[in-house]
Motif scaffolding. Structure first.
Motif, short mmCIF file in Angstrom:
data_model
loop_
_atom_site.label_atom_id
_atom_site.label_comp_id
_atom_site.label_asym_id
_atom_site.label_seq_id
_atom_site.Cartn_x
_atom_site.Cartn_y
_atom_site.Cartn_z
N TYR A 49 -84.55 12.15 61.34
CA TYR A 49 -83.28 11.61 61.82
C TYR A 49 -82.11 11.84 60.85
CZ TYR A 49 -86.50 9.48 65.05
OH TYR A 49 -87.48 9.32 65.98
N ARG A 50 -82.34 12.61 59.80
CA ARG A 50 -81.30 12.83 58.79
C ARG A 50 -80.01 13.37 59.41
NH1 ARG A 50 -83.90 15.29 54.21
NH2 ARG A 50 -84.29 16.99 55.64
N PHE A 51 -80.14 14.21 60.45
CA PHE A 51 -78.95 14.83 61.05
C PHE A 51 -78.58 14.21 62.40
CE2 PHE A 51 -80.91 18.09 58.32
CZ PHE A 51 -79.89 18.17 57.38
N THR A 52 -79.23 13.12 62.77
CA THR A 52 -78.90 12.44 64.03
C THR A 52 -77.55 11.75 63.87
OG1 THR A 52 -81.24 12.04 64.48
CG2 THR A 52 -79.65 10.68 65.68
N PRO A 53 -76.59 12.04 64.77
CA PRO A 53 -75.29 11.38 64.66
C PRO A 53 -75.40 9.89 64.97
CG PRO A 53 -75.35 12.81 66.60
CD PRO A 53 -76.65 13.01 65.87
N ILE A 54 -74.62 9.09 64.22
CA ILE A 54 -74.61 7.65 64.42
C ILE A 54 -73.16 7.19 64.59
CG2 ILE A 54 -75.25 5.38 63.50
CD1 ILE A 54 -77.37 6.81 61.77
N VAL A 55 -72.93 6.39 65.63
CA VAL A 55 -71.62 5.81 65.89
C VAL A 55 -71.73 4.31 65.69
CG1 VAL A 55 -69.89 5.35 67.69
CG2 VAL A 55 -70.98 7.61 67.56
N MET A 56 -70.81 3.74 64.92
CA MET A 56 -70.77 2.29 64.73
C MET A 56 -69.89 1.70 65.81
SD MET A 56 -72.14 0.06 62.65
CE MET A 56 -72.57 0.93 61.15
N LEU A 57 -70.41 0.71 66.54
CA LEU A 57 -69.68 0.01 67.59
C LEU A 57 -69.63 -1.45 67.17
CD1 LEU A 57 -68.33 0.00 70.39
CD2 LEU A 57 -70.61 -0.27 71.39
N THR A 58 -68.47 -1.90 66.68
CA THR A 58 -68.38 -3.19 66.02
C THR A 58 -67.02 -3.85 66.24
OG1 THR A 58 -68.51 -4.26 63.84
CG2 THR A 58 -67.64 -2.02 63.89
N THR A 59 -66.94 -5.13 65.93
CA THR A 59 -65.66 -5.83 65.97
C THR A 59 -64.89 -5.63 64.68
OG1 THR A 59 -66.73 -7.82 65.12
CG2 THR A 59 -66.50 -7.65 67.52
N GLU A 60 -65.54 -5.06 63.65
CA GLU A 60 -64.92 -4.90 62.33
C GLU A 60 -63.88 -3.79 62.33
OE1 GLU A 60 -65.36 -6.74 59.68
OE2 GLU A 60 -67.09 -7.90 60.32
N THR A 61 -62.74 -4.07 61.68
CA THR A 61 -61.68 -3.07 61.56
C THR A 61 -61.32 -2.82 60.10
OG1 THR A 61 -60.00 -4.79 61.77
CG2 THR A 61 -60.65 -3.67 63.80
N ASP A 62 -62.04 -3.43 59.18
CA ASP A 62 -61.76 -3.33 57.75
C ASP A 62 -61.92 -1.89 57.25
OD1 ASP A 62 -61.40 -4.78 55.10
OD2 ASP A 62 -63.29 -3.71 54.77
N GLU A 63 -60.87 -1.37 56.61
CA GLU A 63 -60.89 0.02 56.14
C GLU A 63 -61.99 0.29 55.12
OE1 GLU A 63 -59.31 2.66 57.36
OE2 GLU A 63 -58.43 1.36 58.87
N ALA A 64 -62.25 -0.69 54.25
CA ALA A 64 -63.31 -0.50 53.24
C ALA A 64 -64.67 -0.37 53.92
CB ALA A 64 -63.32 -1.68 52.26
N LYS A 65 -64.90 -1.13 54.97
CA LYS A 65 -66.17 -1.02 55.70
C LYS A 65 -66.25 0.33 56.40
CE LYS A 65 -67.07 -5.90 56.13
NZ LYS A 65 -67.19 -7.09 56.93
#
Length: 122
Positions: free
Chosen positions: A74-90
């Motif tokens: 899974y090293r090259f499997t794309p991952i999308v984060m779907l979250t309520t967080e908008t913090d730039e550092a995160k």
């Protein structure tokens, strides 16, 4: 053959909404209720995309992304984060961990499908 997308979120209702949108667009959907559960379900089968929440019990989304990227299958499997967080550092931490995209909840199903189509190779 339908592409497989793995949804990882501790909210059953969110997994259901995302799953309905993806299945309606012809994708095969797998589900995990948190990072630890999802890691246990990754058995080497082909997954074309992972959509993960950030804030989950047992294992948060960033820890999950880092763990997935350590698995050779899974090293090259794309991952999308779907979250309520908008913090730039995160967001930066997510990019450094290997995320392909960051989507903010609430979202419209057509927004999700547009991102999925960009990230998942035809």
């Amino acid at each position: 053959m339908a592409k497989t997308i793995f949804i990882v979120d501790d909210s059953a209702s969110l997994r259901q909404v995302v799953g309905i949108a993806l299945r309606g667009a012809g994708y095969h959907v797998l589900e995990g209720c948190d990072g630890r559960d999802a890691l246990a379900k990754l058995k080497g089968d082909k997954v074309h995309l992972i959509v993960s929440d950030l804030n989950m019990p047992h294992m948060d989304g960033l820890s999950f992304v880092k763990a997935v990227k350590q698995l050779p299958a899974y090293r090259f499997t794309p991952i999308v984060m779907l979250t309520t967080e908008t913090d730039e550092a995160k967001k930066r931490a997510g990019q450094e961990a290997g995320l392909k995209a960051w989507m903010v909840k609430p979202f419209r199903p057509e927004q999700l499908l547009a991102v999925v189509q960009k990230v998942v190779a035809p």
